[in-house]
Design a protein around this motif. Structure first.
Motif, PDB file in Angstrom:
ATOM      1  N   ASP A 151       0.822  -1.210   0.000  1.00 19.43           N
ATOM      2  CA  ASP A 151       0.000   0.000   0.000  1.00 19.43           C
ATOM      3  C   ASP A 151       0.859   1.264   0.000  1.00 19.43           C
ATOM      4  O   ASP A 151       0.520   2.256  -0.648  1.00 19.43           O
ATOM      5  CB  ASP A 151      -0.935   0.019   1.220  1.00 19.43           C
ATOM      6  N   THR A 152       1.970   1.208   0.717  1.00 20.86           N
ATOM      7  CA  THR A 152       2.846   2.376   0.775  1.00 20.86           C
ATOM      8  C   THR A 152       3.595   2.558  -0.539  1.00 20.86           C
ATOM      9  O   THR A 152       3.813   3.688  -0.982  1.00 20.86           O
ATOM     10  CB  THR A 152       3.831   2.264   1.954  1.00 20.86           C
ATOM     11  N   TRP A 153       3.986   1.450  -1.194  1.00 17.41           N
ATOM     12  CA  TRP A 153       4.608   1.555  -2.521  1.00 17.41           C
ATOM     13  C   TRP A 153       3.672   2.279  -3.475  1.00 17.41           C
ATOM     14  O   TRP A 153       4.073   3.190  -4.218  1.00 17.41           O
ATOM     15  CB  TRP A 153       4.931   0.170  -3.088  1.00 17.41           C
ATOM     16  N   ILE A 154       2.397   1.874  -3.477  1.00 17.91           N
ATOM     17  CA  ILE A 154       1.413   2.500  -4.372  1.00 17.91           C
ATOM     18  C   ILE A 154       1.281   3.983  -4.054  1.00 17.91           C
ATOM     19  O   ILE A 154       1.271   4.835  -4.949  1.00 17.91           O
ATOM     20  CB  ILE A 154       0.053   1.792  -4.248  1.00 17.91           C
ATOM     21  N   ALA A 155       1.196   4.301  -2.769  1.00 21.10           N
ATOM     22  CA  ALA A 155       1.072   5.701  -2.353  1.00 21.10           C
ATOM     23  C   ALA A 155       2.301   6.511  -2.749  1.00 21.10           C
ATOM     24  O   ALA A 155       2.188   7.677  -3.144  1.00 21.10           O
ATOM     25  CB  ALA A 155       0.852   5.775  -0.842  1.00 21.10           C
ATOM     26  N   LEU A 156       3.470   5.896  -2.661  1.00 26.54           N
ATOM     27  CA  LEU A 156       4.705   6.576  -3.040  1.00 26.54           C
ATOM     28  C   LEU A 156       4.664   7.029  -4.489  1.00 26.54           C
ATOM     29  O   LEU A 156       4.982   8.176  -4.808  1.00 26.54           O
ATOM     30  CB  LEU A 156       5.904   5.638  -2.845  1.00 26.54           C
TER      31      LEU A 156
END
Length: 234
Positions: A223-228
Motif C-alpha cells: 500500500d505504501t509503494w502505491i502511495a509513493l
C-alpha cells in the motif's frame, strides 16, 4: 595495470557474474559493475566511469568493513560474493544476448512507446537509447544502465503489481534508494539518496502514510509503494 574486460559471452548479471579481481588502477566493465553495485548500496557517489580510482577504492573499503571482510579495497572473490547477493538484474552495455531479462525490458519499453525494434533479447544501441529516453522522461540520469531504480520506474509506468519485500529501518539497497527518490520528488524527504533506511527516511515514510490515511508504521509495503508512486506523479 591491464584493463579488466569481460570475456566474450560472460554475462554481466550481477548475482551470477563470473568476475576477476579488480583493484585501484584497473578499468573496464568489471570495474563498472563494482561501481554500479556500490552506488545501489549508497556507498559510492562518484561517476560510473569504469575506472577504479580513489573514490571507488574508498567505497569498496567501506563496503568490506560493513560486510565483515578485510578492508583492503580489492574486489576479490569474497568481496564479489557479498556484492553479488542482490537478485535484481543490472543490465549494462554488452549484456549477454538473448537473456530473458532483456526481453522483459524490451517488452516494457515497447508497451510504453520508447522502443520500436524487435523483442530479441539483444541489449544494443536501439535498446540502450530507448532506456536513456525513458530514464530522462522520469527524471533519472540517462546513463542506459538498467538498475533497481530504473526497474522500479518501469514497473510503475507499466502499472505492474510487483511483490516486493517490505522495507523498514535498517534496510539497505536499491529499493531503499527508490523509496528515497520517490519521497524526495513528492516533497517528503530532503536527504540524500543513500540507499540506507535511516531515521530521516522512516519519518518521511510515516508522514506520507499519515497523509494517505495508511497505517503509520514507517514500513514500506504494498500500500505504501502505491502511495509513493501516486504521490510522485502528483
Amino acid at each position: 595495470k591491464p584493463i579488466a574486460q569481460p570475456k566474450p559471452g560472460v554475462t554481466k548479471y550481477i548475482h551470477g557474474a563470473t568476475c576477476p579481481v579488480v583493484s585501484e588502477g584497473d578499468s573496464g566493465d568489471y570495474v563498472k559493475l563494482v561501481q554500479i553495485r556500490l552506488k545501489e548500496l549508497g556507498l559510492y557517489n562518484g561517476y560510473i566511469d569504469s575506472y577504479f580510482g580513489h573514490e571507488t577504492l574508498k567505497a569498496v573499503k567501506c563496503f568490506q568493513e560493513r560486510a565483515d571482510l578485510y578492508p583492503d579495497g580489492v574486489a576479490n572473490k569474497l568481496t564479489w560474493a557479498k556484492l553479488n547477493a542482490s537478485q535484481i538484474p543490472v543490465i549494462i552495455s554488452g549484456f549477454k544476448e538473448g537473456r530473458s531479462e532483456v526481453i522483459t525490458l524490451q517488452k516494457r519499453l515497447k508497451t510504453l512507446g520508447y522502443y520500436k525494434g524487435g523483442v530479441d533479447g539483444v541489449f544494443k544501441f536501439a535498446t540502450i537509447e530507448s532506456v536513456k529516453a525513458f530514464q530522462l522522461s522520469v527524471g533519472l540520469i540517462p546513463d542506459g544502465v538498467v538498475g533497481p531504480v530504473t526497474w522500479e520506474e518501469l514497473e510503475n509506468a507499466c502499472g505492474l503489481t510487483v511483490k516486493r519485500q517490505p522495507l523498514k529501518a535498517g534496510s539497505v539497497g536499491g529499493g531503499v534508494m527508490a523509496v528515497q527518490e520517490a519521497l524526495k520528488k513528492s516533497g517528503y524527504y530532503s536527504g540524500g539518496l543513500t540507499g540506507e533506511f535511516d531515521g530521516d527516511t522512516e519519518r518521511a515514510v510515516q508522514m506520507l502514510q499519515a497523509d494517505k490515511g495508511l497505517q503509520v508504521n514507517g514500513v514500506v509495503e504494498d500500500d505504501t509503494w502505491i502511495a509513493l508512486y501516486d504521490a510522485k506523479k502528483s
